[in-house]
Design a protein around this motif. Structure first.
Motif, PDB file in Angstrom:
ATOM      1  N   VAL A 113      -4.028  -3.981  -9.430  1.00 17.41           N
ATOM      2  CA  VAL A 113      -3.692  -2.805  -8.612  1.00 17.41           C
ATOM      3  C   VAL A 113      -4.946  -1.973  -8.463  1.00 17.41           C
ATOM      4  N   PHE A 114      -5.181  -1.473  -7.247  1.00 18.30           N
ATOM      5  CA  PHE A 114      -6.357  -0.651  -6.965  1.00 18.30           C
ATOM      6  C   PHE A 114      -5.885   0.759  -6.615  1.00 18.30           C
ATOM      7  N   VAL A 115      -6.522   1.790  -7.224  1.00 17.19           N
ATOM      8  CA  VAL A 115      -6.159   3.192  -6.978  1.00 17.19           C
ATOM      9  C   VAL A 115      -7.407   3.953  -6.558  1.00 17.19           C
ATOM     10  N   TYR A 116      -7.267   4.752  -5.496  1.00 20.13           N
ATOM     11  CA  TYR A 116      -8.410   5.467  -4.912  1.00 20.13           C
ATOM     12  C   TYR A 116      -8.056   6.938  -4.752  1.00 20.13           C
ATOM     13  N   ILE A 138       0.864  -1.183   0.000  1.00 19.60           N
ATOM     14  CA  ILE A 138       0.000   0.000   0.000  1.00 19.60           C
ATOM     15  C   ILE A 138       0.897   1.229   0.000  1.00 19.60           C
ATOM     16  N   ILE A 139       0.463   2.292  -0.703  1.00 24.45           N
ATOM     17  CA  ILE A 139       1.285   3.503  -0.771  1.00 24.45           C
ATOM     18  C   ILE A 139       0.398   4.714  -1.032  1.00 24.45           C
ATOM     19  N   PHE A 140       0.794   5.884  -0.482  1.00 21.91           N
ATOM     20  CA  PHE A 140       0.172   7.168  -0.779  1.00 21.91           C
ATOM     21  C   PHE A 140       0.947   7.847  -1.898  1.00 21.91           C
ATOM     22  N   SER A 141       0.269   8.673  -2.689  1.00 24.47           N
ATOM     23  CA  SER A 141       0.969   9.507  -3.666  1.00 24.47           C
ATOM     24  C   SER A 141       1.691  10.636  -2.924  1.00 24.47           C
ATOM     25  N   PRO A 142       2.733  11.246  -3.515  1.00 23.30           N
ATOM     26  CA  PRO A 142       3.473  12.311  -2.838  1.00 23.30           C
ATOM     27  C   PRO A 142       2.603  13.493  -2.391  1.00 23.30           C
ATOM     28  N   CYS A 143       1.514  13.759  -3.106  1.00 24.13           N
ATOM     29  CA  CYS A 143       0.634  14.875  -2.752  1.00 24.13           C
ATOM     30  C   CYS A 143      -0.448  14.467  -1.759  1.00 24.13           C
ATOM     31  N   SER A 144      -0.458  13.211  -1.341  1.00 21.06           N
ATOM     32  CA  SER A 144      -1.435  12.665  -0.382  1.00 21.06           C
ATOM     33  C   SER A 144      -2.866  12.677  -0.908  1.00 21.06           C
ATOM     34  N   LYS A 145      -3.003  12.743  -2.233  1.00 24.97           N
ATOM     35  CA  LYS A 145      -4.342  12.777  -2.838  1.00 24.97           C
ATOM     36  C   LYS A 145      -4.824  11.378  -3.212  1.00 24.97           C
ATOM     37  N   TYR A 146      -3.899  10.491  -3.538  1.00 25.13           N
ATOM     38  CA  TYR A 146      -4.251   9.138  -3.977  1.00 25.13           C
ATOM     39  C   TYR A 146      -3.657   8.099  -3.026  1.00 25.13           C
ATOM     40  N   ILE A 147      -4.305   6.949  -3.029  1.00 25.37           N
ATOM     41  CA  ILE A 147      -3.779   5.804  -2.304  1.00 25.37           C
ATOM     42  C   ILE A 147      -3.954   4.575  -3.189  1.00 25.37           C
ATOM     43  N   GLY A 148      -2.939   3.701  -3.186  1.00 27.02           N
ATOM     44  CA  GLY A 148      -3.003   2.535  -4.063  1.00 27.02           C
ATOM     45  C   GLY A 148      -2.583   1.275  -3.341  1.00 27.02           C
ATOM     46  N   THR A 149      -3.122   0.138  -3.789  1.00 27.64           N
ATOM     47  CA  THR A 149      -2.735  -1.169  -3.246  1.00 27.64           C
ATOM     48  C   THR A 149      -2.461  -2.127  -4.397  1.00 27.64           C
ATOM     49  N   LEU A 203       7.982  -4.893 -15.297  1.00 26.72           N
ATOM     50  CA  LEU A 203       7.686  -3.534 -14.835  1.00 26.72           C
ATOM     51  C   LEU A 203       6.733  -2.909 -15.842  1.00 26.72           C
ATOM     52  N   TYR A 204       5.543  -2.493 -15.365  1.00 24.71           N
ATOM     53  CA  TYR A 204       4.569  -1.831 -16.234  1.00 24.71           C
ATOM     54  C   TYR A 204       4.423  -0.372 -15.814  1.00 24.71           C
ATOM     55  N   GLU A 205       4.137   0.466 -16.821  1.00 30.58           N
ATOM     56  CA  GLU A 205       3.926   1.893 -16.592  1.00 30.58           C
ATOM     57  C   GLU A 205       2.516   2.250 -17.054  1.00 30.58           C
ATOM     58  N   TRP A 206       1.765   2.925 -16.161  1.00 32.56           N
ATOM     59  CA  TRP A 206       0.366   3.244 -16.448  1.00 32.56           C
ATOM     60  C   TRP A 206       0.112   4.739 -16.263  1.00 32.56           C
ATOM     61  N   ASN A 207      -0.883   5.243 -17.008  1.00 28.75           N
ATOM     62  CA  ASN A 207      -1.435   6.556 -16.697  1.00 28.75           C
ATOM     63  C   ASN A 207      -2.932   6.376 -16.546  1.00 28.75           C
ATOM     64  N   GLU A 208      -3.390   6.565 -15.322  1.00 27.85           N
ATOM     65  CA  GLU A 208      -4.713   6.144 -14.893  1.00 27.85           C
ATOM     66  C   GLU A 208      -4.830   4.654 -15.194  1.00 27.85           C
ATOM     67  N   ASN A 209      -5.851   4.209 -15.940  1.00 28.90           N
ATOM     68  CA  ASN A 209      -5.989   2.763 -16.158  1.00 28.90           C
ATOM     69  C   ASN A 209      -5.516   2.321 -17.548  1.00 28.90           C
ATOM     70  N   TYR A 214     -10.316   3.138  -9.461  1.00 26.49           N
ATOM     71  CA  TYR A 214     -10.208   2.302 -10.660  1.00 26.49           C
ATOM     72  C   TYR A 214      -9.196   1.193 -10.403  1.00 26.49           C
ATOM     73  N   ARG A 215      -9.218   0.223 -11.295  1.00 25.45           N
ATOM     74  CA  ARG A 215      -8.359  -0.942 -11.134  1.00 25.45           C
ATOM     75  C   ARG A 215      -7.455  -1.086 -12.355  1.00 25.45           C
ATOM     76  N   LEU A 216      -6.196  -1.471 -12.116  1.00 31.89           N
ATOM     77  CA  LEU A 216      -5.251  -1.739 -13.196  1.00 31.89           C
ATOM     78  C   LEU A 216      -5.123  -3.246 -13.361  1.00 31.89           C
ATOM     79  N   GLU A 217      -5.392  -3.726 -14.557  1.00 26.95           N
ATOM     80  CA  GLU A 217      -5.328  -5.168 -14.834  1.00 26.95           C
ATOM     81  C   GLU A 217      -4.478  -5.402 -16.072  1.00 26.95           C
TER      82      GLU A 217
END
Length: 553
Positions: free
Chosen positions: A264-267, A246-257, A314-320, A275-278
């Motif tokens: 991967v789940f992003v809130y 689990i991790i917070f974004s640097p701006c504390s706006k998002y959290i992901g697991t 290693l995957y790179e995503w922007n949103e989903n 949304y979910r990354l699959e």
């Protein structure tokens, strides 16, 4: 000059600089060691007044010819620059011809002085800087201790605060070198008994996130009460198997697991959008938020999300939307990034690799033990700490960026327990390392001290396993979580299968079947039992989420 004389002259020099004249005279008389402060004062005065004649007369008594030329040339050089800045070019040329050339034997340097007339930007040194430079050239021959020596000694003594006090955070301006240091900045250990697998704080400490089962419990800090709110926001991740990070974004706006179900789940904490990354084909071990590369336009989100899976991708995503993938190496464990330094560090079961953040260009790599379990980096991205489960469990500290092993931290001989996979480096006091054991021990190391723990605490009275530990980012606090007793029992279906298996084992001699028939039946029942166990665990997790599991929290 012997050691005693050096120390006395150092003290005399210190007293003279601070204008303790009476104490200075008394100590000089008692020690019978002369500092000659009168001529020292005259040297300083002649430098301030740019009085070359007086300075030369004084230096003739103490220093050799070569040192005298260097000292006077420094003074003449500054006077020359000062005249040029005041546009007194004629007077500056006379000074160059009549005086500077007499003390400067280097022809090339003479030409440099002459070319200064055409340079628009010339800098005049500060008065004290010039005095220090000239005294530095001749301090030994005058009978002085090196001017920086006293400063160095004070700085060294001040730095000993860190060694005097294990929980010290920063150096203090009013540190007393004559008294033993005492410090009230003790580490505040906050112990809680909750069935959680992860604890994470936002960088500003405004949010605390706890992972219980497949849910996130998000606590917001209440500034009026100076504590986290009692009632958390409950966030359903929708993931079906255990969460791995689990991790917070640097701006504390998002959290992901990330999860063992390959997703991967992003809130979004503010809008509550998720949304979910699959796309991964193996367990996703870790994720990280990285500010988008500004050279690439039309991004949905201000952050890219980097994810790694255990099969080495290693995957790179922007949103989903997945932007790209890179095969790194097998058995990846953790991904760490640092935005300002533009660095990305990857740890696997037997390697540590450092890359450029956006280009993925490899900077350095080192092979380590084949049994790396987990890794964490410090606040400034200077070190990476790795839990190694080899013959004995140890914590290995590597320097970034060269990835050199600099220290190994071990447990104490009295600790007969295993370190848990979760450990942490202090965020406010980044000299501290903390790790827990499966029998309720909390161990704390100091990076600059011994490789053995400076403190060990028995957190659990009944040898309960420590499930999670985490330093607070803005306070001298360490959160420690102990596992509660499990309230979940085997399902009726699983219990029936196990009972049937036991009964068949007891009555196997009554069966007269072909060779291997009974063993095949038992193997089949074992497969059924194992499948029932997995289904039961999954159903149990989902059921916990539906029932909210507030009792456990």
């Amino acid at each position: 000059m012997n050691n005693k004389e050096e120390k006395i002259k150092l003290i005399l020099q210190f007293l003279r600089q601070l204008k303790y004249d009476n104490t200075f005279q008394k100590l000089q008389e008692q020690s019978q060691i002369q500092l000659d402060p009168q001529n020292l004062e005259l040297i300083t005065q002649s430098i301030k007044n740019y009085d070359i004649i007086q300075l030369e007369q004084i230096l003739n008594q103490y220093v050799d010819k070569e040192t005298k030329k260097k000292c006077i040339l420094k003074l003449l050089e500054q006077k020359y620059i000062k005249l040029l800045k005041l546009h007194n070019v004629q007077e500056a040329i006379q000074l160059l011809r009549n005086h500077i050339t007499n003390f400067c034997s280097d022809e090339e340097q003479k030409h440099q002085y002459a070319s200064m007339i055409y340079l628009p930007e010339l800098k005049v040194k500060q008065e004290q800087e010039l005095i220090d430079e000239i005294i530095q050239l001749c301090y030994k021959q005058i009978g002085l201790i090196e001017p920086n020596r006293l400063v160095t000694i004070l700085q060294q003594q001040q730095a000993n605060q860190i060694l005097d006090c294990q929980f010290h955070i920063k150096l203090e301006q009013n540190y007393n070198i004559f008294k033993k240091h005492t410090c009230n900045s003790q580490l505040n250990i906050i112990k809680q008994q909750k069935n959680i697998s992860f604890c994470e704080f936002s960088i500003n400490g405004q949010y605390q996130a706890l992972v219980h089962g497949l849910q996130i419990y998000l606590y917001q800090f209440d500034n009026t009460k100076n504590e986290y709110q009692q009632k958390p926001r409950k966030i359903q991740t929708g993931q079906t198997i255990a969460i791995t990070s689990i991790i917070f974004s640097p701006c504390s706006k998002y959290i992901g697991t990330s999860s063992q179900d390959f997703t991967v789940f992003v809130y979004n904490i503010q809008t509550e959008n998720k949304y979910r990354l699959e796309g991964h084909n193996a367990i996703v071990q870790c994720l990280n938020f990285v500010l988008c590369d500004q050279s690439i336009k039309k991004q949905k989100n201000e952050y890219d999300i980097y994810t790694i899976s255990i099969d080495g991708w290693l995957y790179e995503w922007n949103e989903n939307e997945r932007k790209g993938g890179l095969k790194i190496e097998e058995k990846l464990l953790k991904l760490h990034t640092h935005q300002q330094k533009e660095l990305m560090l990857l740890t696997s079961q037997n390697k540590i690799s450092l890359y450029k953040l956006y280009t993925k260009y490899q900077i350095s790599q080192t092979s380590s033990s084949n049994n790396n379990q987990n890794s964490i980096v410090d606040k400034h991205f200077n070190f990476v700490l790795i839990l190694v489960n080899d013959t004995i469990q140890e914590l290995y500290l590597y320097a970034i960026p060269d990835l050199q092993l600099i220290k190994v931290f071990q447990t104490t001989s009295r600790i007969n327990a295993s370190l848990i996979n979760q450990f942490d480096i202090g965020w406010l006091n980044y000299n501290l390392i903390a790790a827990g054991t499966n029998k309720g021990d909390l161990l704390v190391w100091h990076i600059q001290k011994s490789s053995k723990p400076i403190e060990s605490y028995q957190i659990s009275e009944y040898d309960k396993e420590i499930s999670c530990i985490k330093f607070h980012p803005t306070k001298n606090q360490l959160y420690v979580y102990l596992k509660k007793d499990s309230r979940k029992q085997l399902s009726t279906q699983q219990q029936t299968t196990e009972d049937l298996r036991t009964q068949l084992l007891q009555q196997r001699n009554q069966y007269q079947r072909q060779s291997g028939g009974m063993q095949s039946l038992l193997n089949l029942l074992q497969i059924i039992a194992r499948q029932d166990q997995m289904n039961s665990n999954r159903q149990s997790m989902l059921q916990e989420d539906k029932e909210s599991s507030d009792e456990d929290m």
